[in-house]
Structure formats: C-alpha cells, structure tokens
Design a protein around this motif. Sequence first.
Motif, mmCIF file in Angstrom:
data_model
loop_
_atom_site.group_PDB
_atom_site.id
_atom_site.type_symbol
_atom_site.label_atom_id
_atom_site.label_comp_id
_atom_site.label_asym_id
_atom_site.label_seq_id
_atom_site.Cartn_x
_atom_site.Cartn_y
_atom_site.Cartn_z
ATOM 1 N N ASP A 20 3.722 -1.399 -7.465
ATOM 2 C CA ASP A 20 3.878 -0.313 -6.511
ATOM 3 C C ASP A 20 4.065 -0.883 -5.105
ATOM 4 N N VAL A 21 4.449 -0.019 -4.187
ATOM 5 C CA VAL A 21 4.770 -0.450 -2.817
ATOM 6 C C VAL A 21 3.612 -1.200 -2.177
ATOM 7 N N ASP A 22 2.399 -0.687 -2.346
ATOM 8 C CA ASP A 22 1.255 -1.302 -1.668
ATOM 9 C C ASP A 22 0.793 -2.602 -2.303
ATOM 10 N N GLN A 23 1.401 -2.999 -3.422
ATOM 11 C CA GLN A 23 1.067 -4.272 -4.055
ATOM 12 C C GLN A 23 1.935 -5.427 -3.539
ATOM 13 N N ILE A 24 3.000 -5.102 -2.820
ATOM 14 C CA ILE A 24 3.942 -6.120 -2.346
ATOM 15 C C ILE A 24 3.438 -6.672 -1.008
ATOM 16 N N PRO A 25 3.238 -7.993 -0.898
ATOM 17 C CA PRO A 25 2.764 -8.567 0.369
ATOM 18 C C PRO A 25 3.710 -8.243 1.514
ATOM 19 N N ALA A 26 3.152 -7.746 2.611
ATOM 20 C CA ALA A 26 3.936 -7.399 3.802
ATOM 21 C C ALA A 26 3.169 -7.864 5.033
ATOM 22 N N TRP A 27 3.893 -8.431 5.999
ATOM 23 C CA TRP A 27 3.252 -8.908 7.219
ATOM 24 C C TRP A 27 4.283 -8.971 8.340
ATOM 25 N N GLU A 28 3.794 -9.135 9.559
ATOM 26 C CA GLU A 28 4.680 -9.265 10.719
ATOM 27 C C GLU A 28 4.410 -10.583 11.410
ATOM 28 N N GLU A 29 5.482 -11.238 11.823
ATOM 29 C CA GLU A 29 5.369 -12.544 12.464
ATOM 30 C C GLU A 29 6.468 -12.683 13.512
ATOM 31 N N ASN A 30 6.084 -12.892 14.745
ATOM 32 C CA ASN A 30 7.041 -13.071 15.844
ATOM 33 C C ASN A 30 8.058 -11.934 15.923
ATOM 34 N N GLY A 31 7.580 -10.714 15.752
ATOM 35 C CA GLY A 31 8.453 -9.557 15.876
ATOM 36 C C GLY A 31 9.324 -9.272 14.671
ATOM 37 N N VAL A 32 9.118 -9.997 13.572
ATOM 38 C CA VAL A 32 9.895 -9.787 12.346
ATOM 39 C C VAL A 32 8.957 -9.259 11.260
ATOM 40 N N ARG A 33 9.374 -8.204 10.563
ATOM 41 C CA ARG A 33 8.594 -7.644 9.461
ATOM 42 C C ARG A 33 9.067 -8.258 8.142
ATOM 43 N N TYR A 34 8.127 -8.818 7.400
ATOM 44 C CA TYR A 34 8.426 -9.510 6.151
ATOM 45 C C TYR A 34 7.842 -8.749 4.960
ATOM 46 N N LYS A 35 8.555 -8.831 3.831
ATOM 47 C CA LYS A 35 7.999 -8.438 2.532
ATOM 48 C C LYS A 35 8.373 -9.539 1.536
ATOM 49 N N LEU A 36 7.420 -9.937 0.720
ATOM 50 C CA LEU A 36 7.695 -10.915 -0.327
ATOM 51 C C LEU A 36 7.779 -10.157 -1.645
ATOM 52 N N ILE A 37 8.995 -9.828 -2.032
ATOM 53 C CA ILE A 37 9.221 -8.994 -3.209
ATOM 54 C C ILE A 37 8.873 -9.748 -4.485
ATOM 55 N N ALA A 38 9.196 -11.028 -4.544
ATOM 56 C CA ALA A 38 8.870 -11.831 -5.720
ATOM 57 C C ALA A 38 8.714 -13.290 -5.304
ATOM 58 N N GLY A 39 7.880 -14.008 -6.039
ATOM 59 C CA GLY A 39 7.722 -15.436 -5.806
ATOM 60 C C GLY A 39 6.584 -15.788 -4.873
ATOM 61 N N GLU A 40 6.632 -17.016 -4.387
ATOM 62 C CA GLU A 40 5.581 -17.540 -3.515
ATOM 63 C C GLU A 40 6.223 -18.378 -2.415
ATOM 64 N N VAL A 41 5.915 -18.046 -1.145
ATOM 65 C CA VAL A 41 6.476 -18.770 -0.015
ATOM 66 C C VAL A 41 5.741 -18.344 1.252
ATOM 67 N N MET A 42 5.756 -19.192 2.269
ATOM 68 C CA MET A 42 5.189 -18.887 3.581
ATOM 69 C C MET A 42 3.706 -18.500 3.505
ATOM 70 N N GLY A 43 2.991 -19.070 2.537
ATOM 71 C CA GLY A 43 1.573 -18.786 2.403
ATOM 72 C C GLY A 43 1.254 -17.460 1.747
ATOM 73 N N HIS A 44 2.234 -16.795 1.169
ATOM 74 C CA HIS A 44 2.037 -15.510 0.501
ATOM 75 C C HIS A 44 2.528 -15.604 -0.938
ATOM 76 N N GLN A 45 1.985 -14.750 -1.803
ATOM 77 C CA GLN A 45 2.388 -14.717 -3.205
ATOM 78 C C GLN A 45 2.516 -13.279 -3.678
ATOM 79 N N SER A 46 3.644 -12.949 -4.249
ATOM 80 C CA SER A 46 3.874 -11.635 -4.826
ATOM 81 C C SER A 46 3.174 -11.547 -6.185
ATOM 82 N N PRO A 47 2.747 -10.335 -6.597
ATOM 83 C CA PRO A 47 2.117 -10.198 -7.919
ATOM 84 C C PRO A 47 3.101 -10.258 -9.075
#
Length: 295
Positions: free
Chosen positions: A140-167
């Motif tokens: 679901d939407v709330d399970q996808i890692p999302a964060w903001e960094e230097n004015g850019v909004r990120y979502k990690l839809i799949a995989g592992e990168v930038m210190g985040h991991q998708s389920p």
Amino acid sequence: MLNIQLIIEERPSDIGNFMVGRLLPFREKRMVGPFSFIDHMGPVAMNDHNNLDIPPHPHIGLSTLTYLFEGNIMHKDGLGTQIEIKPGQVNWMTAGKGIAHSERTPDYLRNTDKVLHGLQIWVALPKHLEQMEPEFFHADVDQIPAWEENGVRYKLIAGEVMGHQSPIPVYSPLYFLELKTSAQQTIKIGDKLFGESAIYILEGAVESDGNKFEPKQLLVAKESSLCEFTMHAHTTIYIFGGEPFPEERFIYWNFVASTRELIEAAKERWLAQDYPPVPRETEFVPLPPQSKNIK
C-alpha cells in the motif's frame, strides 16, 4: 555532466485494446540492470464504453511491477489473487516457473469515464531463481519509503538504495526511485547508486551540461554514477537500475529466460493450457507469431 550513453524515445506499442509507450527493450539496449521491460501507459481517457481488458496471459522468469499514477486495475492470477491496484500502490507478481494473470478495469468503473496512467515493468530473475514457485506481493501507499532531501521528494518503490529499503521482495540488487521537485534542484546522488542506471522523465525537464531533456525520454547512463544534473521545477523522474546478470536474457512474448529451451517449454505448456487457471476467467490468448520474438 549526466554521462549519457543512450537516449531512448517512447515508441507506441499495441498490447491488445490498449496503446502504450514502450521504453525497454530497445534494439541497442535490451536491459538496464535486471530491468528487461518498461511500458508507460497513458494517460488514456476512457469513456463508459472503453475499458482495459487484458485477458489471462502467461509469464516465466520475471517479476512484474505495476505502479499507477491515475486509475485502477483489477489484477487476477493463477495463485487465486484478486486485488485492485490503485495509484501509488505497488503490485509485484513473481512468475518464476510460470503464472498466468489478467488485468482489467474493475467492474464498478466499467460504465464510467476514467483515466488510466502508470508504468508496467518486468524485472528478470537471476538464473538460480528462474524456476522458483510463483509469488505475489502487494504494497500500500504508506508502506513505500518516502523522504525529502535538499528540496527533492523521494520514494523508493522497489529495492534498496540511499539508506532506505522498500518492502517489495526483490531477488537481485536493484533500485526503482521516484524523484519530484517543486523548485529547480541540482541532484548529486551518483555515488549512492550501483550497477547500470537510467532516468525516465515523466514530466518537467532535466538539464545537464547545457543539454535539456524532456518527457517520454529514457536516459541510459554509461556508468552507474549519474554524476550531476538539474531537475527543473515541477519535474518528476524515475531512476532505476541495479546489477546486471552475467548471462544473456532471451525474450519471447511474455517470457523471459536465460535459455531458449526454457522459453520453448513455456510455449508448449501454454498451448497445452498447463498453467494454473485464473479464477473466473475463460479467455485463452494464443501464442503470437515468431515475428513477435523480441530477441
């Protein structure tokens, strides 16, 4: 500098009663990391007489990823799964040794006006898992890692990168990132990526070394380091990639495999209707002619 090896333009492709913009495979670049197939669907406006209807069809050797921006799709498969895909959710079906599924407009929307817009992606499986048992996962939407960094909004839809991991249960090292900007921003994340990489521009523009790139373009990097580039205001891009496999992959219709023999066996199984049936589906899609062979 963005370090671009190849620029791929979307090409129209007919997938039945629906036209999509095909990005991968491309004759000069069959895969990016383990990503073997990417279609951009829409945006397509459909009235009360038009619906998405993709009957049961088979897959082997890959995982399918559906990510919608607008609209709804009812997914049914041979595992007995029946789930509606909504915008921002991730639908991940792993075919392994073989699965069939259908994709249709949900019943409650079939007599209404609607829009469908999203990405459909195939991720090839590593050779030792090509014949694994089929699996299904939905986030679901709330399970996808999302964060903001230097004015850019990120979502990690799949995989592992930038210190985040998708389920999402991926089976090889990869990443599929969404980046959104409200104001113009310079992006410097190349040192955090790995393997092969590419950028797909959904909306807005990307600029690098005096060159401007716009929607419906796929920019394939020479190396995993994407170096430095600028996203214009109100831009959305997708960065995807990962470690490539040591073996070649062959693609025929909906089959991906490391050997032609696996594809031939999958074709015979489909003709014999030897895939677990999709509940409440009766249509049979014949094999396409050999001319449909992608590789």
